[in-house]
Design an enzyme around this catalytic site. Sequence first.
Site, PDB file in Angstrom:
ATOM      1  N   ILE A   1     -20.396-133.481 -50.940  1.00  0.00           N
ATOM      2  CA  ILE A   1     -19.640-133.396 -52.200  1.00  0.00           C
ATOM      3  C   ILE A   1     -18.156-133.219 -51.955  1.00  0.00           C
ATOM      4  O   ILE A   1     -17.354-133.152 -52.887  1.00  0.00           O
ATOM      5  CB  ILE A   1     -20.143-132.251 -53.106  1.00  0.00           C
ATOM      6  CG1 ILE A   1     -20.262-130.934 -52.338  1.00  0.00           C
ATOM      7  CG2 ILE A   1     -21.452-132.606 -53.768  1.00  0.00           C
ATOM      8  CD1 ILE A   1     -20.701-129.764 -53.198  1.00  0.00           C
TER       9      ILE A   1
ATOM     10  N   PHE B   1     -10.965-131.166 -41.293  1.00  0.00           N
ATOM     11  CA  PHE B   1     -11.910-130.928 -40.189  1.00  0.00           C
ATOM     12  C   PHE B   1     -13.206-130.337 -40.731  1.00  0.00           C
ATOM     13  O   PHE B   1     -13.925-129.665 -40.028  1.00  0.00           O
ATOM     14  CB  PHE B   1     -11.285-129.971 -39.195  1.00  0.00           C
ATOM     15  CG  PHE B   1     -10.646-128.774 -39.853  1.00  0.00           C
ATOM     16  CD1 PHE B   1      -9.268-128.699 -40.034  1.00  0.00           C
ATOM     17  CD2 PHE B   1     -11.435-127.748 -40.379  1.00  0.00           C
ATOM     18  CE1 PHE B   1      -8.702-127.618 -40.695  1.00  0.00           C
ATOM     19  CE2 PHE B   1     -10.876-126.674 -41.052  1.00  0.00           C
ATOM     20  CZ  PHE B   1      -9.491-126.599 -41.202  1.00  0.00           C
TER      21      PHE B   1
ATOM     22  N   VAL C   1     -18.177-130.643 -47.159  1.00  0.00           N
ATOM     23  CA  VAL C   1     -19.013-129.749 -47.974  1.00  0.00           C
ATOM     24  C   VAL C   1     -20.222-130.525 -48.463  1.00  0.00           C
ATOM     25  O   VAL C   1     -20.070-131.620 -48.983  1.00  0.00           O
ATOM     26  CB  VAL C   1     -18.219-129.186 -49.180  1.00  0.00           C
ATOM     27  CG1 VAL C   1     -19.127-128.369 -50.077  1.00  0.00           C
ATOM     28  CG2 VAL C   1     -17.062-128.329 -48.683  1.00  0.00           C
TER      29      VAL C   1
ATOM     30  N   ASP D   1      -2.183-120.503 -51.679  1.00  0.00           N
ATOM     31  CA  ASP D   1      -2.396-121.946 -51.843  1.00  0.00           C
ATOM     32  C   ASP D   1      -3.044-122.223 -53.194  1.00  0.00           C
ATOM     33  O   ASP D   1      -3.974-123.010 -53.300  1.00  0.00           O
ATOM     34  CB  ASP D   1      -3.287-122.457 -50.694  1.00  0.00           C
ATOM     35  CG  ASP D   1      -3.236-123.990 -50.595  1.00  0.00           C
ATOM     36  OD1 ASP D   1      -4.150-124.582 -49.993  1.00  0.00           O
ATOM     37  OD2 ASP D   1      -2.295-124.579 -51.160  1.00  0.00           O
TER      38      ASP D   1
HETATM   39  C1  82B Z   1     -15.981-131.692 -56.502  1.00  0.00           C
HETATM   40  N1  82B Z   1     -17.265-131.319 -57.072  1.00  0.00           N
HETATM   41  C2  82B Z   1     -17.870-132.029 -58.063  1.00  0.00           C
HETATM   42  C3  82B Z   1     -19.024-131.386 -58.352  1.00  0.00           C
HETATM   43 BR1  82B Z   1     -20.232-131.953 -59.649  1.00  0.00          BR
HETATM   44  C4  82B Z   1     -19.185-130.283 -57.543  1.00  0.00           C
HETATM   45  C5  82B Z   1     -18.057-130.282 -56.756  1.00  0.00           C
HETATM   46  C6  82B Z   1     -17.764-129.280 -55.704  1.00  0.00           C
HETATM   47  O1  82B Z   1     -16.962-129.543 -54.869  1.00  0.00           O
HETATM   48  N2  82B Z   1     -18.465-128.098 -55.779  1.00  0.00           N
HETATM   49  C7  82B Z   1     -18.346-127.028 -54.895  1.00  0.00           C
HETATM   50  N3  82B Z   1     -19.090-125.915 -55.076  1.00  0.00           N
HETATM   51  N4  82B Z   1     -18.773-125.021 -54.089  1.00  0.00           N
HETATM   52  C8  82B Z   1     -17.824-125.583 -53.310  1.00  0.00           C
HETATM   53  C9  82B Z   1     -17.541-126.830 -53.785  1.00  0.00           C
HETATM   54  C10 82B Z   1     -16.491-127.452 -52.953  1.00  0.00           C
HETATM   55  N5  82B Z   1     -16.101-126.382 -52.011  1.00  0.00           N
HETATM   56  C11 82B Z   1     -14.997-126.472 -51.191  1.00  0.00           C
HETATM   57  O2  82B Z   1     -14.719-125.597 -50.409  1.00  0.00           O
HETATM   58  N6  82B Z   1     -14.216-127.599 -51.369  1.00  0.00           N
HETATM   59  C12 82B Z   1     -12.946-127.729 -50.614  1.00  0.00           C
HETATM   60  C13 82B Z   1     -11.994-128.512 -51.493  1.00  0.00           C
HETATM   61  N7  82B Z   1     -10.600-128.329 -51.010  1.00  0.00           N
HETATM   62  C14 82B Z   1      -9.650-128.518 -52.129  1.00  0.00           C
HETATM   63  C15 82B Z   1      -8.382-128.986 -51.501  1.00  0.00           C
HETATM   64  C16 82B Z   1      -8.741-129.486 -50.134  1.00  0.00           C
HETATM   65  C17 82B Z   1     -10.255-129.315 -49.981  1.00  0.00           C
HETATM   66  C18 82B Z   1     -13.182-128.422 -49.297  1.00  0.00           C
HETATM   67  C19 82B Z   1     -12.763-127.792 -48.145  1.00  0.00           C
HETATM   68  C20 82B Z   1     -12.964-128.422 -46.924  1.00  0.00           C
HETATM   69  C21 82B Z   1     -13.582-129.690 -46.869  1.00  0.00           C
HETATM   70  C22 82B Z   1     -14.009-130.295 -48.061  1.00  0.00           C
HETATM   71  C23 82B Z   1     -13.800-129.672 -49.289  1.00  0.00           C
HETATM   72  C24 82B Z   1     -17.029-125.249 -52.129  1.00  0.00           C
HETATM   73  C25 82B Z   1     -17.571-124.567 -50.980  1.00  0.00           C
HETATM   74  C26 82B Z   1     -16.675-123.876 -51.850  1.00  0.00           C
END
Ligand code: 82B
Length: 346
Positions: A17, A22, A25, A132
């Site tokens: 997702i 590096f 998720v 941030d």
């Molecule tokens: C985008 N999206 C659409 C749906 Br439906 C659910 C999501 C989603 O991302 N859900 C979600 N739940 N929990 C998390 C996430 C994404 N997520 C994240 O931590 N997402 C961050 C997003 N950051 C924002 C700026 C740079 C990267 C991420 C960090 C590193 C690599 C990839 C993604 C967590 C784990 C905490």
Amino acid sequence: MVKYNALKYLYDVEKTIGTGGFAKVKLATHLLTGEKVAIKIMNKSLIGDGCPRIKMELEALKDISHHHICKLYQVIETKEHFFIVMEYCSGGELFDHIVEKNKLSEFEARLFFRQILSAVAYLHNVGYVHRDLKPENILLDRDLNLKLIDFGLCAKPVGGMSSHLQTSCGSPTYAAPELIKGHQYIGGKVDVWSLGVLLYALLCGFLPFDCDNIENLYKKILSGKYSEPSWLSEESRKIIRDMLQVDPKERITVDELLSHQWITMGCLDPVTHNSLNLYHEKNNEVLNALGKYHMIESEEIWERINKWDYDYDTATYLLLLNRCKQGLPLRLSTQSRLRYKIQGIP
Ligand SMILES: Cn1cc(Br)cc1C(=O)Nc1[nH]nc2c1CN(C(=O)N[C@H](CN1CCCC1)c1ccccc1)C21CC1
């Protein structure tokens, strides 16, 4: 689908997702409870030098428990990876929510902003600065509750909240003037500036300081000049001005923001920083359900849980606690019990 051995019998890994530098998720299911989680998988070889930022992020997340901050459930470290199991926010990014609605009404912006302000006030109260804050780092859950994520840049100023930080970090668009000047800065003040940029984006649907090139962006931020669209109410202009003060000494503090007139408009109470869920409270309903499942006394279960090792038991307890608080039935799937047993976990 790459199979991660470390997650076998514990989580069912589904689709990706999110992908970042590096890390990536993945959506997953916590097998014992059937609850959805998000697992941030970080490849150690891509990060190198002992991964200080990840360790910093993990230490911060273990100290934190707040309704509007994405919850950490479990950490699994192997030779090649970190698996960071976190709360799944199924509403996606706040950023996409704003874009799709073009801009929010003052009323909706206030509801959202109050939630983020509560999370930031809580963070500062437990001695962290985020550094941030931006819409991409704010997710929505299915009930449109906001959840702050990405603590990779957060810091716990050694000398407390009034001591100076030096590292320049975060995204320039949301970065405070003193930060991009490379001056010493007060972390809490830097977060207030980003909150100002965030509220401006919620109310206007575009950014106060935006530019195609970084030079002009810096000039604009340092000038502190931005346009005030006609639809902004006088009170909205005031609170934004209070936050987007170039001189940090002139800038409003988080504590003053909590009871700002714009925040309490519509006879709303001042924002409180204390989190809705007490830090890792003891919940007998959950302990009884776990006691029955493992056929162990619930007091003995609590002994194990109360160590907060952020192992599978921590994840199970916190996920059941979540369900219990939403008034949902607590279920522990017997089917995965077999796998649980096979893996030889007592
Ligand atoms: C985008 N999206 C659409 C749906 Br439906 C659910 C999501 C989603 O991302 N859900 C979600 N739940 N929990 C998390 C996430 C994404 N997520 C994240 O931590 N997402 C961050 C997003 N950051 C924002 C700026 C740079 C990267 C991420 C960090 C590193 C690599 C990839 C993604 C967590 C784990 C905490």
